[in-house]
Write an enzyme that holds these catalytic residues in place. Structure first.
Site, PDB file in Angstrom:
ATOM      1  N   LYS A 158      10.418  -5.033   1.223  1.00 27.35           N
ATOM      2  CA  LYS A 158      11.017  -6.165   0.503  1.00 27.35           C
ATOM      3  C   LYS A 158      11.871  -7.009   1.450  1.00 27.35           C
ATOM      4  O   LYS A 158      12.202  -6.572   2.561  1.00 27.35           O
ATOM      5  CB  LYS A 158      11.864  -5.641  -0.667  1.00 27.35           C
ATOM      6  CG  LYS A 158      13.061  -4.808  -0.236  1.00 27.35           C
ATOM      7  CD  LYS A 158      13.782  -4.204  -1.441  1.00 27.35           C
ATOM      8  CE  LYS A 158      14.895  -3.285  -0.997  1.00 27.35           C
ATOM      9  NZ  LYS A 158      15.488  -2.556  -2.124  1.00 27.35           N
ATOM     10  N   ARG A 208      22.575   0.099 -13.187  1.00 30.05           N
ATOM     11  CA  ARG A 208      22.149  -1.239 -12.777  1.00 30.05           C
ATOM     12  C   ARG A 208      20.818  -1.543 -13.438  1.00 30.05           C
ATOM     13  O   ARG A 208      20.668  -2.534 -14.121  1.00 30.05           O
ATOM     14  CB  ARG A 208      22.051  -1.283 -11.242  1.00 30.05           C
ATOM     15  CG  ARG A 208      21.763  -2.639 -10.677  1.00 30.05           C
ATOM     16  CD  ARG A 208      21.679  -2.624  -9.165  1.00 30.05           C
ATOM     17  NE  ARG A 208      20.571  -1.804  -8.673  1.00 30.05           N
ATOM     18  CZ  ARG A 208      20.223  -1.701  -7.376  1.00 30.05           C
ATOM     19  NH1 ARG A 208      20.909  -2.370  -6.456  1.00 30.05           N
ATOM     20  NH2 ARG A 208      19.211  -0.947  -7.015  1.00 30.05           N
ATOM     21  N   TYR A 234      35.705 -24.693  16.852  1.00 29.95           N
ATOM     22  CA  TYR A 234      36.269 -25.304  15.653  1.00 29.95           C
ATOM     23  C   TYR A 234      37.608 -24.684  15.294  1.00 29.95           C
ATOM     24  O   TYR A 234      37.779 -23.462  15.379  1.00 29.95           O
ATOM     25  CB  TYR A 234      35.304 -25.151  14.472  1.00 29.95           C
ATOM     26  CG  TYR A 234      34.111 -26.064  14.580  1.00 29.95           C
ATOM     27  CD1 TYR A 234      34.267 -27.455  14.587  1.00 29.95           C
ATOM     28  CD2 TYR A 234      32.833 -25.545  14.696  1.00 29.95           C
ATOM     29  CE1 TYR A 234      33.177 -28.298  14.696  1.00 29.95           C
ATOM     30  CE2 TYR A 234      31.736 -26.380  14.803  1.00 29.95           C
ATOM     31  CZ  TYR A 234      31.916 -27.760  14.806  1.00 29.95           C
ATOM     32  OH  TYR A 234      30.839 -28.579  14.911  1.00 29.95           O
ATOM     33  N   MET A 272      27.373 -23.522  13.670  1.00 29.56           N
ATOM     34  CA  MET A 272      26.065 -23.501  13.024  1.00 29.56           C
ATOM     35  C   MET A 272      24.973 -23.010  13.984  1.00 29.56           C
ATOM     36  O   MET A 272      24.107 -22.224  13.607  1.00 29.56           O
ATOM     37  CB  MET A 272      25.713 -24.898  12.510  1.00 29.56           C
ATOM     38  CG  MET A 272      24.434 -24.926  11.700  1.00 29.56           C
ATOM     39  SD  MET A 272      23.991 -26.575  11.122  1.00 29.56           S
ATOM     40  CE  MET A 272      25.250 -26.890   9.911  1.00 29.56           C
TER      41      MET A 272
HETATM   42  C1  LIG Z   1      15.358  -1.212  -1.686  1.00 26.61           C
HETATM   43  C2  LIG Z   1      14.984  -0.021  -2.474  1.00 26.61           C
HETATM   44  C3  LIG Z   1      14.681   1.177  -1.832  1.00 26.61           C
HETATM   45  C4  LIG Z   1      14.857   1.392  -0.352  1.00 26.61           C
HETATM   46  O1  LIG Z   1      16.206   1.683  -0.106  1.00 26.61           O
HETATM   47  P1  LIG Z   1      16.703   1.980   1.383  1.00 26.61           P
HETATM   48  O2  LIG Z   1      18.113   2.363   1.220  1.00 26.61           O
HETATM   49  O3  LIG Z   1      16.539   0.701   2.134  1.00 26.61           O
HETATM   50  O4  LIG Z   1      15.830   3.048   1.896  1.00 26.61           O
HETATM   51  C5  LIG Z   1      14.260   2.241  -2.615  1.00 26.61           C
HETATM   52  N1  LIG Z   1      14.147   2.108  -3.953  1.00 26.61           N
HETATM   53  C6  LIG Z   1      14.444   0.982  -4.604  1.00 26.61           C
HETATM   54  C7  LIG Z   1      14.296   0.920  -6.072  1.00 26.61           C
HETATM   55  C8  LIG Z   1      14.882  -0.122  -3.888  1.00 26.61           C
HETATM   56  O5  LIG Z   1      15.183  -1.246  -4.541  1.00 26.61           O
END
Ligand SMILES: *Cc1c(COP(=O)(O)O)cnc(C)c1O
Length: 359
Positions: A35, A131, A256, A304
């Site tokens: 992801k 969550r 800056y 930047m």
């Molecule tokens: C992102 C995610 C993972 C991976 O977690 P890491 O800590 O990066 O290994 C696993 N399960 C879910 C549901 C996630 O959203």
């Protein structure tokens, strides 16, 4: 000559980190989580490198999954948060995307969808992170709906996610594991609990599937020393070069707001890297940077497109000297700790403008 700022990605290290995740959990299948553009490393290139090894991938949303399919990735892809709208379910079924089901509306939408093939479903249990996920009291009503639906493939898997598994001394992980095992509807049900920290530090969490994310990219998610850290090699190097140098006198300011002023005659190196590249603007004076392989402190404000470093004490640094902001010699975790954040965040933010070089 092009602007020297770039991300170098070591695909061999990615593969060896993946293999380490498999070795730590030999009785599980290891899903590769790619992801957020593979945590900033480039999802397509990383998935292509991992596809001969990994039986499935995980992403955060259907757009990320479609990108992988369009690049020729054929392995199953789990949508870790399921679909966000009901119409995504049709595409998911067509494309062999697996669906996390974590809220009652998703069960309802899935059962009502008009699909021509069944979709593989992972049901997420809320074991205390609060969550996402279904509270176990809902299973009695919702699981039969899924099991009896022609839209749902056989072999529903039960999953959950850890809130504190990176904290080696935190007893909450054990509580989540116990809660999960107590509320698993059938003892023999396939399951998935472990993220990277679960794979590395909580063997009792290893399941049918584990979900390896951050560890694949070669930094540890754990908050302390652990033997499972030893098999990880950083995949990303955030690199650039010195583009200008100057000598300033005591009392003169840099950058800056002149937020930093010299306390001695100082040599300043200006480097092509800035917050538009994802290097955090809140990186404070003193954040380590490697110039010519030697550590030097960031000084003044991150601009930047540029940062400034005090190279007074370095040997032989000048225009064109290679610069590394994090990588194998200086980890993203270490740099992130100076910035008050974690390796996960700094890595995922650098992908927007910088070219990637795969080695
Ligand atoms: C992102 C995610 C993972 C991976 O977690 P890491 O800590 O990066 O290994 C696993 N399960 C879910 C549901 C996630 O959203």
């Amino acid at each position: 000559m092009a602007r020297p700022a770039h991300i170098q990605v070591d695909l061999q290290a990615l593969i060896s980190n993946y293999q380490w995740a498999c070795q730590l959990a030999p009785n599980s299948q290891t899903m590769a989580i790619v992801k957020a553009d593979a945590y900033g490393h480039g999802a397509v290139a990383c998935a292509r490198a991992l596809e001969p090894h990994a039986p499935a991938f995980g992403v955060a949303c259907i757009e990320e999954a479609i990108q992988l399919r369009q690049a020729g990735i054929t392995k199953p892809i789990l949508l870790l948060e399921g679909t966000f709208t009901a119409d995504e379910i049709v595409t998911a079924a067509e494309q062999d995307f697996w669906l996390m089901v974590e809220d009652p509306w998703q069960v309802d939408a899935l059962v009502k969808a008009k699909l021509t093939q069944a979709v593989k479903v992972w049901v997420k249990m809320d074991t205390g992170m609060h969550r996402l996920g279904l509270a176990p009291f809902r299973f009695e009503h919702l699981l039969p709906m899924l099991e009896n639906s022609p839209n749902v493939a056989d072999g529903i898997l039960m999953a959950s996610h850890f809130a504190c598994a990176d904290e080696l001394q935190n007893p909450f992980t054990k509580q989540q594991i116990d809660f999960f095992k107590t509320h698993l509807p059938q003892k023999a049900m396939p399951f998935s609990l472990a993220n990277s920290a679960g794979i590395m530090a909580w063997p009792e969490a290893h399941g049918t599937w584990n979900r390896a994310g951050f560890m694949l990219y070669g930094n540890t998610p754990l908050d302390g020393a652990h033997s499972s850290n030893d098999g990880l090699t950083p995949v990303m190097s955030l690199n650039s070069a010195v583009i200008s140098t100057r000598h300033i006198e005591t009392g003169q300011g840099v950058g800056y707001a002149q937020s930093w002023t010299a306390k001695r005659p100082t040599t300043i190196a200006t480097i092509a890297m800035g917050y538009a590249d994802g290097y955090p603007r809140h990186a404070p004076t003193g954040t380590p940077v490697l110039v010519n392989g030697q550590q030097a402190p960031l000084i003044g404000r991150v601009s930047m497109d540029m940062v400034t470093v005090d190279i007074t004490d370095l040997e032989g640094a000048g225009i064109g000297s290679p610069v590394c902001f994090w990588g194998k010699q200086l980890t993203a975790n270490e740099v992130a700790s100076h910035m008050g954040t974690i390796g996960y965040e700094v890595m995922t933010r650098v992908g927007l403008r910088l070219p990637k070089v795969y080695v």
